[in-house]
Scaffold this motif. Structure first.
Motif, PDB file in Angstrom:
ATOM      1  N   PHE A  50       0.815  -1.216   0.000  1.00 31.61           N
ATOM      2  CA  PHE A  50       0.000   0.000   0.000  1.00 31.61           C
ATOM      3  C   PHE A  50       0.846   1.263   0.000  1.00 31.61           C
ATOM      4  O   PHE A  50       0.365   2.342  -0.327  1.00 31.61           O
ATOM      5  N   LEU A  51       2.120   1.117   0.363  1.00 31.20           N
ATOM      6  CA  LEU A  51       3.030   2.256   0.318  1.00 31.20           C
ATOM      7  C   LEU A  51       3.715   2.369  -1.041  1.00 31.20           C
ATOM      8  O   LEU A  51       4.541   3.250  -1.253  1.00 31.20           O
ATOM      9  N   GLY A  52       3.369   1.458  -1.949  1.00 31.30           N
ATOM     10  CA  GLY A  52       3.917   1.510  -3.297  1.00 31.30           C
ATOM     11  C   GLY A  52       5.226   0.774  -3.480  1.00 31.30           C
ATOM     12  O   GLY A  52       5.849   0.871  -4.537  1.00 31.30           O
ATOM     13  N   ASP A  53       5.651   0.027  -2.484  1.00 33.96           N
ATOM     14  CA  ASP A  53       6.916  -0.712  -2.572  1.00 33.96           C
ATOM     15  C   ASP A  53       6.634  -2.185  -2.832  1.00 33.96           C
ATOM     16  O   ASP A  53       6.875  -3.047  -1.999  1.00 33.96           O
ATOM     17  N   LEU A  54       6.108  -2.472  -4.022  1.00 36.49           N
ATOM     18  CA  LEU A  54       5.729  -3.832  -4.370  1.00 36.49           C
ATOM     19  C   LEU A  54       6.937  -4.769  -4.401  1.00 36.49           C
ATOM     20  O   LEU A  54       6.869  -5.896  -3.914  1.00 36.49           O
ATOM     21  N   GLU A  55       8.038  -4.299  -4.930  1.00 36.89           N
ATOM     22  CA  GLU A  55       9.229  -5.156  -5.007  1.00 36.89           C
ATOM     23  C   GLU A  55       9.800  -5.457  -3.621  1.00 36.89           C
ATOM     24  O   GLU A  55      10.196  -6.591  -3.333  1.00 36.89           O
ATOM     25  N   GLY A  56       9.834  -4.455  -2.749  1.00 33.12           N
ATOM     26  CA  GLY A  56      10.300  -4.686  -1.383  1.00 33.12           C
ATOM     27  C   GLY A  56       9.396  -5.638  -0.633  1.00 33.12           C
ATOM     28  O   GLY A  56       9.855  -6.505   0.113  1.00 33.12           O
ATOM     29  N   ALA A  57       8.084  -5.491  -0.859  1.00 35.51           N
ATOM     30  CA  ALA A  57       7.120  -6.388  -0.228  1.00 35.51           C
ATOM     31  C   ALA A  57       7.313  -7.815  -0.724  1.00 35.51           C
ATOM     32  O   ALA A  57       7.332  -8.762   0.057  1.00 35.51           O
ATOM     33  N   ARG A  58       7.501  -7.971  -2.019  1.00 37.44           N
ATOM     34  CA  ARG A  58       7.696  -9.302  -2.590  1.00 37.44           C
ATOM     35  C   ARG A  58       8.972  -9.944  -2.063  1.00 37.44           C
ATOM     36  O   ARG A  58       8.987 -11.127  -1.721  1.00 37.44           O
ATOM     37  N   THR A  59      10.030  -9.176  -1.952  1.00 39.44           N
ATOM     38  CA  THR A  59      11.285  -9.701  -1.406  1.00 39.44           C
ATOM     39  C   THR A  59      11.095 -10.154   0.038  1.00 39.44           C
ATOM     40  O   THR A  59      11.549 -11.232   0.427  1.00 39.44           O
ATOM     41  N   GLY A  60      10.407  -9.345   0.831  1.00 38.73           N
ATOM     42  CA  GLY A  60      10.179  -9.687   2.225  1.00 38.73           C
ATOM     43  C   GLY A  60       9.315 -10.925   2.392  1.00 38.73           C
ATOM     44  O   GLY A  60       9.617 -11.810   3.189  1.00 38.73           O
ATOM     45  N   VAL A  61       8.225 -10.993   1.627  1.00 37.27           N
ATOM     46  CA  VAL A  61       7.323 -12.146   1.732  1.00 37.27           C
ATOM     47  C   VAL A  61       8.024 -13.409   1.243  1.00 37.27           C
ATOM     48  O   VAL A  61       7.876 -14.481   1.839  1.00 37.27           O
ATOM     49  N   THR A  62       8.811 -13.289   0.204  1.00 36.83           N
ATOM     50  CA  THR A  62       9.572 -14.443  -0.279  1.00 36.83           C
ATOM     51  C   THR A  62      10.556 -14.928   0.774  1.00 36.83           C
ATOM     52  O   THR A  62      10.758 -16.137   0.943  1.00 36.83           O
ATOM     53  N   SER A  63      11.165 -14.003   1.519  1.00 38.13           N
ATOM     54  CA  SER A  63      12.082 -14.402   2.585  1.00 38.13           C
ATOM     55  C   SER A  63      11.344 -15.134   3.703  1.00 38.13           C
ATOM     56  O   SER A  63      11.877 -16.078   4.296  1.00 38.13           O
ATOM     57  N   LEU A  64      10.104 -14.723   3.992  1.00 36.27           N
ATOM     58  CA  LEU A  64       9.301 -15.438   4.989  1.00 36.27           C
ATOM     59  C   LEU A  64       9.006 -16.858   4.525  1.00 36.27           C
ATOM     60  O   LEU A  64       9.101 -17.809   5.312  1.00 36.27           O
ATOM     61  N   LEU A  65       8.666 -17.001   3.259  1.00 38.96           N
ATOM     62  CA  LEU A  65       8.398 -18.329   2.723  1.00 38.96           C
ATOM     63  C   LEU A  65       9.649 -19.193   2.807  1.00 38.96           C
ATOM     64  O   LEU A  65       9.586 -20.366   3.187  1.00 38.96           O
ATOM     65  N   GLY A  66      10.797 -18.607   2.509  1.00 35.33           N
ATOM     66  CA  GLY A  66      12.052 -19.340   2.603  1.00 35.33           C
ATOM     67  C   GLY A  66      12.378 -19.781   4.018  1.00 35.33           C
ATOM     68  O   GLY A  66      12.985 -20.838   4.234  1.00 35.33           O
ATOM     69  N   ALA A  67      11.950 -18.990   5.000  1.00 33.85           N
ATOM     70  CA  ALA A  67      12.246 -19.313   6.394  1.00 33.85           C
ATOM     71  C   ALA A  67      11.545 -20.583   6.857  1.00 33.85           C
ATOM     72  O   ALA A  67      12.030 -21.263   7.758  1.00 33.85           O
ATOM     73  N   VAL A  68      10.413 -20.913   6.248  1.00 31.93           N
ATOM     74  CA  VAL A  68       9.669 -22.097   6.684  1.00 31.93           C
ATOM     75  C   VAL A  68       9.620 -23.209   5.650  1.00 31.93           C
ATOM     76  O   VAL A  68       9.249 -24.333   5.983  1.00 31.93           O
ATOM     77  N   SER A  69       9.988 -22.942   4.419  1.00 30.29           N
ATOM     78  CA  SER A  69       9.813 -23.934   3.363  1.00 30.29           C
ATOM     79  C   SER A  69      10.801 -25.089   3.436  1.00 30.29           C
ATOM     80  O   SER A  69      10.568 -26.133   2.845  1.00 30.29           O
ATOM     81  N   HIS A  70      11.862 -24.931   4.172  1.00 35.47           N
ATOM     82  CA  HIS A  70      12.886 -25.982   4.254  1.00 35.47           C
ATOM     83  C   HIS A  70      12.527 -27.095   5.235  1.00 35.47           C
ATOM     84  O   HIS A  70      13.184 -28.130   5.271  1.00 35.47           O
TER      85      HIS A  70
END
Length: 100
Positions: A50-70
């Protein structure tokens, strides 16, 4: 009173769901992973959209997925948290025009 509280057909009263009283630690107890912090980070990354930082949001959410996907056992501790991350990635992909 929440908007969906009301009367069902036949005059039965609908139960009100107060999600403000739901604790992540109660729903996803873990001695080895902080699901509360995980949820807070997901909230922050979703707010970035909502702050317009779609790429930063995607990077952060992807890192969360990586934290549990292993760790499959970790994923089963709180499957709704994992599903929330995947849902968020799908929403961001749609917001970006489906370009993934």
């Amino acid at each position: 009173m929440v908007p969906w509280a009301g009367v069902l057909a036949g005059g039965a009263t609908e139960l009100v769901c107060d999600y403000f009283q739901v604790s992540i630690q109660d729903e996803c107890p873990s001695a080895r992973f902080d699901w509360e912090a995980f949820g807070e980070r997901l909230f922050v990354f979703r707010a970035q959209v909502f702050l317009g930082d779609l790429e930063g949001a995607r990077t952060g959410v992807t890192s969360l997925l990586g934290a549990v996907s292993h760790d499959r056992d970790l994923q089963w501790e709180c499957p709704l948290a994992v599903a929330s991350v995947l849902w968020t990635l799908a929403q961001m992909s749609a917001a970006a025009g489906g370009g993934g």
